[in-house]
Write an enzyme that holds these catalytic residues in place. Sequence first.
Site, mmCIF file in Angstrom:
data_model
loop_
_atom_site.group_PDB
_atom_site.id
_atom_site.type_symbol
_atom_site.label_atom_id
_atom_site.label_comp_id
_atom_site.label_asym_id
_atom_site.label_seq_id
_atom_site.Cartn_x
_atom_site.Cartn_y
_atom_site.Cartn_z
ATOM 1 N N ASN A 109 30.207 33.524 57.208
ATOM 2 C CA ASN A 109 28.755 33.627 56.960
ATOM 3 C C ASN A 109 28.352 32.925 55.660
ATOM 4 O OD1 ASN A 109 29.625 35.352 54.954
ATOM 5 N ND2 ASN A 109 28.788 37.208 55.894
ATOM 6 N N PHE A 167 39.894 37.351 57.727
ATOM 7 C CA PHE A 167 39.778 37.430 56.264
ATOM 8 C C PHE A 167 38.372 37.844 55.843
ATOM 9 C CE2 PHE A 167 42.740 33.911 57.124
ATOM 10 C CZ PHE A 167 43.807 34.218 56.303
ATOM 11 N N TYR A 202 37.304 49.616 47.724
ATOM 12 C CA TYR A 202 37.814 48.416 48.408
ATOM 13 C C TYR A 202 39.119 48.744 49.155
ATOM 14 C CZ TYR A 202 40.448 44.080 48.830
ATOM 15 O OH TYR A 202 41.231 43.063 49.305
ATOM 16 N N LYS A 261 40.035 48.932 53.309
ATOM 17 C CA LYS A 261 41.134 48.159 53.913
ATOM 18 C C LYS A 261 42.118 49.092 54.622
ATOM 19 C CE LYS A 261 40.131 43.892 52.985
ATOM 20 N NZ LYS A 261 40.297 42.709 53.802
ATOM 21 N N ARG A 303 40.341 48.615 32.145
ATOM 22 C CA ARG A 303 39.345 48.484 33.216
ATOM 23 C C ARG A 303 39.579 49.652 34.174
ATOM 24 N NH1 ARG A 303 39.584 43.029 36.746
ATOM 25 N NH2 ARG A 303 41.385 44.124 37.568
ATOM 26 N N ASP A 355 42.561 50.447 37.273
ATOM 27 C CA ASP A 355 43.719 49.543 37.246
ATOM 28 C C ASP A 355 45.034 50.328 37.175
ATOM 29 O OD1 ASP A 355 42.584 47.046 37.398
ATOM 30 O OD2 ASP A 355 42.581 46.677 35.228
HETATM 31 N N1 UFG Z 1 42.678 41.386 33.541
HETATM 32 C C1 UFG Z 1 42.470 41.234 32.183
HETATM 33 N N2 UFG Z 1 41.417 40.482 31.770
HETATM 34 C C2 UFG Z 1 40.552 39.873 32.633
HETATM 35 C C3 UFG Z 1 40.779 40.020 34.026
HETATM 36 C C4 UFG Z 1 41.852 40.798 34.451
HETATM 37 O O1 UFG Z 1 43.214 41.786 31.366
HETATM 38 O O2 UFG Z 1 39.613 39.209 32.179
HETATM 39 C C5 UFG Z 1 43.825 42.185 33.981
HETATM 40 C C6 UFG Z 1 43.445 43.322 34.893
HETATM 41 O O3 UFG Z 1 43.081 44.453 34.141
HETATM 42 C C7 UFG Z 1 44.722 43.487 35.705
HETATM 43 C C8 UFG Z 1 45.297 42.076 35.801
HETATM 44 O O4 UFG Z 1 44.650 41.347 34.753
HETATM 45 O O5 UFG Z 1 45.611 44.289 34.999
HETATM 46 C C9 UFG Z 1 45.009 41.400 37.114
HETATM 47 O O6 UFG Z 1 43.635 41.523 37.393
HETATM 48 P P1 UFG Z 1 42.891 40.787 38.618
HETATM 49 O O7 UFG Z 1 41.456 41.170 38.554
HETATM 50 O O8 UFG Z 1 43.233 39.338 38.591
HETATM 51 O O9 UFG Z 1 43.600 41.395 39.880
HETATM 52 P P2 UFG Z 1 43.776 42.925 40.334
HETATM 53 O O10 UFG Z 1 45.220 43.257 40.145
HETATM 54 O O11 UFG Z 1 42.813 43.825 39.703
HETATM 55 O O12 UFG Z 1 43.303 42.857 41.842
HETATM 56 C C10 UFG Z 1 43.818 41.955 42.773
HETATM 57 C C11 UFG Z 1 42.724 41.579 43.768
HETATM 58 C C12 UFG Z 1 42.282 42.776 44.551
HETATM 59 C C13 UFG Z 1 43.451 43.480 45.138
HETATM 60 C C14 UFG Z 1 44.491 43.760 44.113
HETATM 61 C C15 UFG Z 1 45.723 44.314 44.747
HETATM 62 O O13 UFG Z 1 41.619 41.071 43.079
HETATM 63 O O14 UFG Z 1 41.436 42.340 45.583
HETATM 64 O O15 UFG Z 1 44.858 42.559 43.437
HETATM 65 O O16 UFG Z 1 46.718 44.438 43.822
HETATM 66 F F1 UFG Z 1 43.058 44.646 45.663
#
Ligand code: UFG
Length: 330
Positions: free
Chosen positions: A32, A73, A141, A145, A282, A285
Site C-alpha cells: 500500500n 511482510f 508489536y 505478531k 528506552r 528494551d
Molecule cells: N538504540 C540506542 N540508540 C538509538 C537507537 C537504538 O541505543 O538511537 C539501542 C536500543 O535501545 C536497542 C538497540 O540499540 O538496545 C537496538 O535497537 P533497534 O531499535 O535498532 O532494534 P530493537 O532491538 O529495538 O528492535 C528490532 C526491530 C523490532 C523487533 C526487534 C526484535 O526494530 O521490530 O528488533 O528484536 F521487534
Amino acid sequence: MSVLVLGGAGYIGSHTVYELIDAGRDVVIVDNLLTGFKAAVHPKAKFYEADIRDRKAMDEIFEKENIEGVIHFAACSQVGESMSQPLKYYDNNLYGTMVLLQSMVAHGVDKIVFSSTAATYGEPERVPILESDRTEPTNCYGETKLSMEKMMKWVSHAHGLRFVALRYFNACGAHRSGKIGEAHNPETHLIPLILQVPNGQREKIMVFGDDYATPDGTCIRDYIHVTDLAQAHILALDYLLKGGENNVFNLGNGVGFSVREVVDCARKVTGHPIPEEMAPRRAGDPAQLIASSEKAMKVLGWKPQYNDLETIIATAWEWHRTHPHGFEEV
Ligand code: UFG
C-alpha cells in the site's frame, strides 16, 4: 506460477523480491506504499498498489494471478509506535492478516511464510533463545505478531493452510547491488541512526541505557543481514512447497553485540569518530536478545553468509552514503 509478496516495497520485502527474481521466480507484489517505496520495487516484479485489508482487491489479485505461495511482510513494525497506537497494530497486523487469510482460504491458496519477530519472546528466560522458549511479549508489536502466529495455527487446523513463521532478530545491512537498502521514516533503528552521524545528518548517537546487566552495560542484540533473512524466506517457501509442516524458526547469527560494540564497529567502517552520548533506557528494551538458529539451519538448510558485523555495517554504509535520503529524492 508466481510468488505473492505482500509488503514487497518495504525493507525486508524488497530484498526478498530481489533474491526471488535472482533465483528465477516470478513475483507479484502487493504494497500500500504507506511505509514502502515504489523505487524499492524490483523492475521485473508485477506490482499492485493495494492494501491487504481490502478484501475485494485481494480477491481480484488471487483470481487474476496464479499464486503458488504467499510471503507476508505487510505489517507495522515499530515497537514504540505500537505502545502509543496499539489499535493501529491490531488493525494493520491482525485485521489485515485476517482479511488476507479469508481471501487465501476462499481461493485455495494454502502456503504462507510470514514475518514474525524476536519481540514475541519479550524478556527472554535464557540466551540463546530457542523457538520453544516462553513467549510473553513486552510490547504491542510483539503481541500482534504472536497473535498472527496463533491465527495461522487455527486457520491451518480448520482449513489445511500451512505456514512458516520466521522470527527475525535485528535486521540490518543493504543489498550488494547498492540499489536498495533500509529506509524508514522516522528512523528508529540503531545502525541507520549511527550512520547518520558520518553522513552529516546527526551530531551524535544517543546510547539508550548503560546500566543493563551486560558486560559494558548497554543492550545486546543479534544483528542479521537482510539478504540472509531474504534467503530464509525462499528456503521456507520451498519447504512448504515440498510438503513441510507448520513451523516456527528463529533467524539470527547467534552472536550478540552491545550498542557500544556496534558504534565502535561503525567508527572502524566509516573512519568517523561518531560521538556518543548516554541517554536513559528506552521503555520495553530487553537487555539481551540472541537467537539460536540451529533449527532453521537444520530443517531449512539456512546458512547466513554475512556473519561478520563489519561486513554487515559496510553494506549498510554503502547504501546510506550513496542514498542519504533513502528512496526520497530531495
Ligand atoms: N538504540 C540506542 N540508540 C538509538 C537507537 C537504538 O541505543 O538511537 C539501542 C536500543 O535501545 C536497542 C538497540 O540499540 O538496545 C537496538 O535497537 P533497534 O531499535 O535498532 O532494534 P530493537 O532491538 O529495538 O528492535 C528490532 C526491530 C523490532 C523487533 C526487534 C526484535 O526494530 O521490530 O528488533 O528484536 F521487534
